[in-house]
Design an enzyme around this catalytic site. Structure first.
Site, PDB file in Angstrom:
ATOM      1  N   HIS A  61       0.860  -1.181   0.000  1.00  0.00           N
ATOM      2  CA  HIS A  61       0.000   0.000   0.000  1.00  0.00           C
ATOM      3  C   HIS A  61       0.898   1.233   0.000  1.00  0.00           C
ATOM      4  O   HIS A  61       1.968   1.230   0.606  1.00  0.00           O
ATOM      5  CB  HIS A  61      -0.888   0.009   1.253  1.00  0.00           C
ATOM      6  CG  HIS A  61      -1.398   1.380   1.603  1.00  0.00           C
ATOM      7  ND1 HIS A  61      -0.812   2.154   2.586  1.00  0.00           N
ATOM      8  CD2 HIS A  61      -2.412   2.115   1.096  1.00  0.00           C
ATOM      9  CE1 HIS A  61      -1.451   3.309   2.676  1.00  0.00           C
ATOM     10  NE2 HIS A  61      -2.421   3.313   1.787  1.00  0.00           N
TER      11      HIS A  61
ATOM     12  N   ARG B 168      -0.164  12.583  -0.377  1.00  0.00           N
ATOM     13  CA  ARG B 168      -1.300  13.501  -0.465  1.00  0.00           C
ATOM     14  C   ARG B 168      -0.928  14.912  -0.027  1.00  0.00           C
ATOM     15  O   ARG B 168       0.061  15.122   0.688  1.00  0.00           O
ATOM     16  CB  ARG B 168      -2.454  12.975   0.387  1.00  0.00           C
ATOM     17  CG  ARG B 168      -2.076  12.771   1.832  1.00  0.00           C
ATOM     18  CD  ARG B 168      -3.140  12.005   2.618  1.00  0.00           C
ATOM     19  NE  ARG B 168      -2.717  11.740   3.983  1.00  0.00           N
ATOM     20  CZ  ARG B 168      -1.957  10.711   4.360  1.00  0.00           C
ATOM     21  NH1 ARG B 168      -1.568   9.821   3.473  1.00  0.00           N
ATOM     22  NH2 ARG B 168      -1.593  10.558   5.623  1.00  0.00           N
TER      23      ARG B 168
ATOM     24  N   ILE C 291     -17.167   5.692  -4.326  1.00  0.00           N
ATOM     25  CA  ILE C 291     -17.109   4.479  -3.499  1.00  0.00           C
ATOM     26  C   ILE C 291     -16.277   3.373  -4.142  1.00  0.00           C
ATOM     27  O   ILE C 291     -15.531   2.661  -3.460  1.00  0.00           O
ATOM     28  CB  ILE C 291     -18.536   3.979  -3.140  1.00  0.00           C
ATOM     29  CG1 ILE C 291     -18.474   2.971  -1.991  1.00  0.00           C
ATOM     30  CG2 ILE C 291     -19.242   3.404  -4.342  1.00  0.00           C
ATOM     31  CD1 ILE C 291     -18.081   3.542  -0.675  1.00  0.00           C
TER      32      ILE C 291
END
Length: 300
Positions: free
Chosen positions: A102, A106, A261
């Site tokens: 992962h 940001r 989503i």
């Protein structure tokens, strides 16, 4: 800064997807462009049913508008406008000997009623979630993270490694999600680091991702495995899902800001199990992994 960082993650998405397609050799990323009604949108890229990657996503988004009420409470502010952009990726390989990975990088801005920036920060990191522990892989991943950090500040790696171990912790299981990496958040301008310095650091880490992960995949993707190994992988994936849905800030942010989503939940693996009161066999390779997850160690 927001334009500069968004341009960076667009290019990084292209680089990472190309690198991963080369490793897989069969599957290609499918692209979806989407818009958020309240402002902004993103570019989702998903790979599925490949020779190496059972499922994965490398997504970018840039969203803006009124800060939702739930986020106002989180930040302790009243009504405000915000802008947030980032790249988020998760890869679930088919072979249980190959680790899930992962990563996220940001940038966030918040504005007053006149449109003036009143808050801005960077965040991100990358972490490895193996199903079988190969210590040389753990050392390689962490050394790559440390090398990127050390170019900017020798204190960054130990600090952000420790924060990663603390963040990716499944409290309800009393174990780590994986073997960690880096996690940093709310990286704001200070006496020693300007926003430009932070940009340089975050982009350094982002640029190191393929170097950290691809050699591990190349080494493990063709190893033999049994149905029992696959069974264990699916049980451990269940713990991954639990963390993402219960604790992960990025998932919660996406859900509370009316994010897309399908993009938010692309991190969930396609095949997963929850087995009642499951325990690894004493002395097994599976138990070896669990012992490390319960007691994180320093890899470099």
């Amino acid at each position: 800064m927001k334009d500069k960082f968004y341009a960076y993650i667009q290019n990084l998405q292209d680089q990472i997807c190309a690198g991963l397609e080369a490793v897989d050799g069969t599957a290609k990323f499918r692209e979806d462009l989407w818009k958020r009604p309240e402002g902004g949108g993103g570019r989702t890229r998903v790979i599925e049913n490949g020779a190496v990657f059972e499922k994965g996503g490398v997504n970018i988004s840039a969203v803006h508008g009124k800060l939702p009420e739930a986020m106002q409470k989180m930040f302790g502010v009243g009504e405000a406008d915000f802008f947030a952009c980032g790249l988020s990726l998760v890869l679930h390989p088919k072979n249980p000997m190959t680790p899930t990975v992962h990563a996220n990088w940001r940038y966030f801005e918040m504005y007053d009623e006149h449109g003036k920036v009143i808050e801005q920060w960077f965040g991100g990191g990358q972490d490895l979630t193996p199903y079988y522990l190969f210590e040389e892989d753990a050392r390689h991943f962490h050394q790559t993270c440390k090398t990127a950090c050390d170019k900017h500040n020798l204190e960054f790696y130990p600090k952000y490694k420790k924060q990663c171990d603390a963040y990716f912790w499944n409290e309800h299981r009393n174990e780590a999600r994986g073997i960690g990496g880096l996690f940093f958040d709310y990286c704001k301008a200070n006496e020693s680091m300007s926003m430009e310095n932070w940009f340089n650091f975050v982009s350094e880490v982002g640029n190191s991702f393929l170097e950290a992960y691809v050699p591990i995949v190349e080494k493990r993707k063709n190893l033999a495995y049994t149905p029992e190994n696959r069974n264990w992988q699916e049980i451990r994936r269940g713990r991954y899902v639990e963390f993402n849905l219960v604790h992960d800030k990025g998932t919660l942010f996406g859900l509370k800001t009316n994010g897309r989503i399908e993009s938010i939940l692309m991190s969930l693996p396609p095949h997963v199990q929850w087995v009642y009161d499951h325990h690894a066999e004493a002395g097994s390779e599976e138990e070896k992994l669990v012992n490390v997850l319960e007691n994180p160690i320093d890899w470099v």
